[in-house]
Design an enzyme around this catalytic site. Structure first.
Site, PDB file in Angstrom:
ATOM      1  N   SER A 134       0.836  -1.193   0.000  1.00 12.02           N
ATOM      2  CA  SER A 134       0.000   0.000   0.000  1.00 12.02           C
ATOM      3  C   SER A 134       0.884   1.261   0.000  1.00 12.02           C
ATOM      4  O   SER A 134       1.667   1.477  -0.925  1.00 12.02           O
ATOM      5  CB  SER A 134      -0.942  -0.041   1.203  1.00 12.02           C
ATOM      6  OG  SER A 134      -1.881   0.998   1.159  1.00 12.02           O
ATOM      7  N   ASP A 333       3.778  24.689  -0.601  1.00 10.48           N
ATOM      8  CA  ASP A 333       5.203  24.671  -0.949  1.00 10.48           C
ATOM      9  C   ASP A 333       5.811  23.281  -0.756  1.00 10.48           C
ATOM     10  O   ASP A 333       6.993  23.153  -0.430  1.00 10.48           O
ATOM     11  CB  ASP A 333       5.970  25.695  -0.100  1.00 10.48           C
ATOM     12  CG  ASP A 333       5.842  25.443   1.401  1.00 10.48           C
ATOM     13  OD1 ASP A 333       4.943  24.685   1.804  1.00 10.48           O
ATOM     14  OD2 ASP A 333       6.645  26.009   2.171  1.00 10.48           O
ATOM     15  N   HIS A 386      -7.340  -5.223  -1.158  1.00 10.55           N
ATOM     16  CA  HIS A 386      -6.140  -4.472  -0.800  1.00 10.55           C
ATOM     17  C   HIS A 386      -5.227  -5.240   0.152  1.00 10.55           C
ATOM     18  O   HIS A 386      -4.022  -4.967   0.219  1.00 10.55           O
ATOM     19  CB  HIS A 386      -6.562  -3.141  -0.172  1.00 10.55           C
ATOM     20  CG  HIS A 386      -5.459  -2.154  -0.034  1.00 10.55           C
ATOM     21  ND1 HIS A 386      -4.839  -1.550  -1.096  1.00 10.55           N
ATOM     22  CD2 HIS A 386      -4.837  -1.665   1.077  1.00 10.55           C
ATOM     23  CE1 HIS A 386      -3.900  -0.722  -0.672  1.00 10.55           C
ATOM     24  NE2 HIS A 386      -3.870  -0.776   0.640  1.00 10.55           N
TER      25      HIS A 386
END
Length: 408
Positions: A134, A333, A386
């Protein structure tokens, strides 16, 4: 410390690393890692570094060889408690919001990779292999971008990120994945839609407190849908709903289970960093909240791994992080996490399994990334959810190993 349990030997390692690797003489933290081996396999085995999912996830605690068995036949495995998790230096919400936000900026994949390189060199390892589950796959691609010279081969299970996908791109896709999982669950268990609606309507009309004093709201109840992304998640949710009531009140065992499952106790980084892992040069601005589909407001609909601003008011363990989380969501940023040119020219063998119906990592973005990374082979399957690595390692590990060894 070294201990032996049935079928596995465990040794602990603690490393002191800079908080900011660009300032090696500054503040330090500790990173913990656990080495596991099969005591029946002798010799100087190569290292495999396991990168756990998350963000903010500590390494699994082994109780025996379990699903590690296929890997332990040929490797010694290092289970890393990524900075801020498990037995590594914990993240404490101290100082001003600005100070805490500045501190938390050092817990993304780039810093984790720098920790890994520090540890590799401290152990005297020339090159090692990685297994990224993952979010561990996200870290893997950052590793390939920053320090490929330390890698012999990489294996990724359900974790190829979109290289330039924004948080908006991710949630626009994964909300649709969640919708499909919820619909499939209701088809499998037709009574559960009414059962979920009954709980939600009760929560909307009554103040229900969890054992820790937090109010259980409809929004928090809906986050139980996160388990639908796992192989047995639909069954677990079904029984949770079936056993939710004690007469006309919600049962205490149900409330304890919900508190534990949705409280982020021990892993606040998961909530704080959930969207920040996608931030590269732009603010996330609470993408999951902004993209929340109108029909998800109905009482029968669940959500997935999305994190929302209300959590930092409603959940006890997250309240101290509220101001810092707001600052991180507004920051624009963020440096890049992936070097696109270096990845395109990559020569380190990479094998990845993409779960076609993955609720958390969009298969479309993963396949797009697979086409942009050199020397990467991909296996696409809908046989697993998953958690495929955990439940089917005996199938997944050998196949990915073969894909690395035989590039044809």
């Amino acid at each position: 410390m070294k201990v032996t349990m049935p079928g596995i030997t465990v040794a602990d390692h603690v490393f002191t690393v800079p908080l900011d690797h660009a300032d090696p003489g500054g503040r330090t933290i500790q990173v913990f890692a656990r080495e596991i081996r099969d005591p029946a396999v002798t010799g100087d085995l190569p290292w495999a570094l396991f990168l756990q999912g998350g963000p903010g996830g500590s390494s699994p605690r082994p109780t025996g060889p379990g699903h590690w068995r296929p890997l332990l036949r040929t490797h010694r495995v290092l289970l890393l408690d990524q900075r801020g998790t498990g037995r590594s230096t914990p993240v404490s919400p101290v100082g001003t919001d600005e100070e805490l936000a500045g501190y938390l900026r050092h817990f993304r994949a780039d810093a984790i990779v720098d920790d890994c390189e520090h540890i590799r060199k401290a152990l005297g390892v020339e090159k090692w292999e990685t297994w990224g589950q993952s979010y561990g796959g996200f870290i893997t691609l950052t590793y390939l971008s920053r320090a490929p010279e330390g890698l012999r081969a990489c294996h990724v299970t359900g974790g190829l990120p979109g290289l330039d996908a924004t948080a908006d791109d991710v949630y626009a896709r994964t909300y649709e994945r969640v919708r499909a999982k919820v619909r499939r669950h209701h088809l499998r268990y037709p009574g559960d839609e009414a059962a979920a609606r009954r709980v939600a309507e009760h929560l909307a009309g009554e103040e229900v407190l969890l054992p820790d004093g937090d109010r259980l709201t409809v929004e928090r109840f809906r986050t139980l849908g996160m388990k639908l992304g796992m192989g047995d998640g639909s069954e677990r949710l079904h029984w949770q709903l079936a056993e939710a009531w004690d007469g006309d009140r919600l049962a205490d065992p149900f409330l304890y289970e919900v508190m534990t499952e949705t409280g982020f106790v021990g892993n606040p980084l998961y909530a704080v960093l959930q969207e920040i892992i996608y931030a590269q040069g732009a603010a996330t601005r609470w993408a999951a909240e902004r993209l929340f589909p109108a029909d998800f407001g109905t009482f029968g609909m669940f959500t997935g791994e999305m994190v929302y601003p209300w959590m930092f008011d409603a959940i006890r363990s997250l309240r101290p992080f509220k101001g810092a989380a707001e600052l991180l969501a507004a920051a624009d940023d963020w440096p890049p996490l992936y070097d696109l040119d270096r990845l395109a020219a990559n020569e380190v063998p990479v094998a990845a399994v993409v779960y076609h119906d993955d609720m958390f990592v969009d298969a479309g973005l993963s396949l797009e990334t697979a086409g942009r990374v050199g020397n990467l082979r991909v296996w696409v399957t809908n046989e697993f959810e998953h958690d495929g690595f955990r439940v089917a390692a005996d199938q997944i590990v050998p196949r990915l190993m073969r894909m690395v060894i035989d590039p044809r």
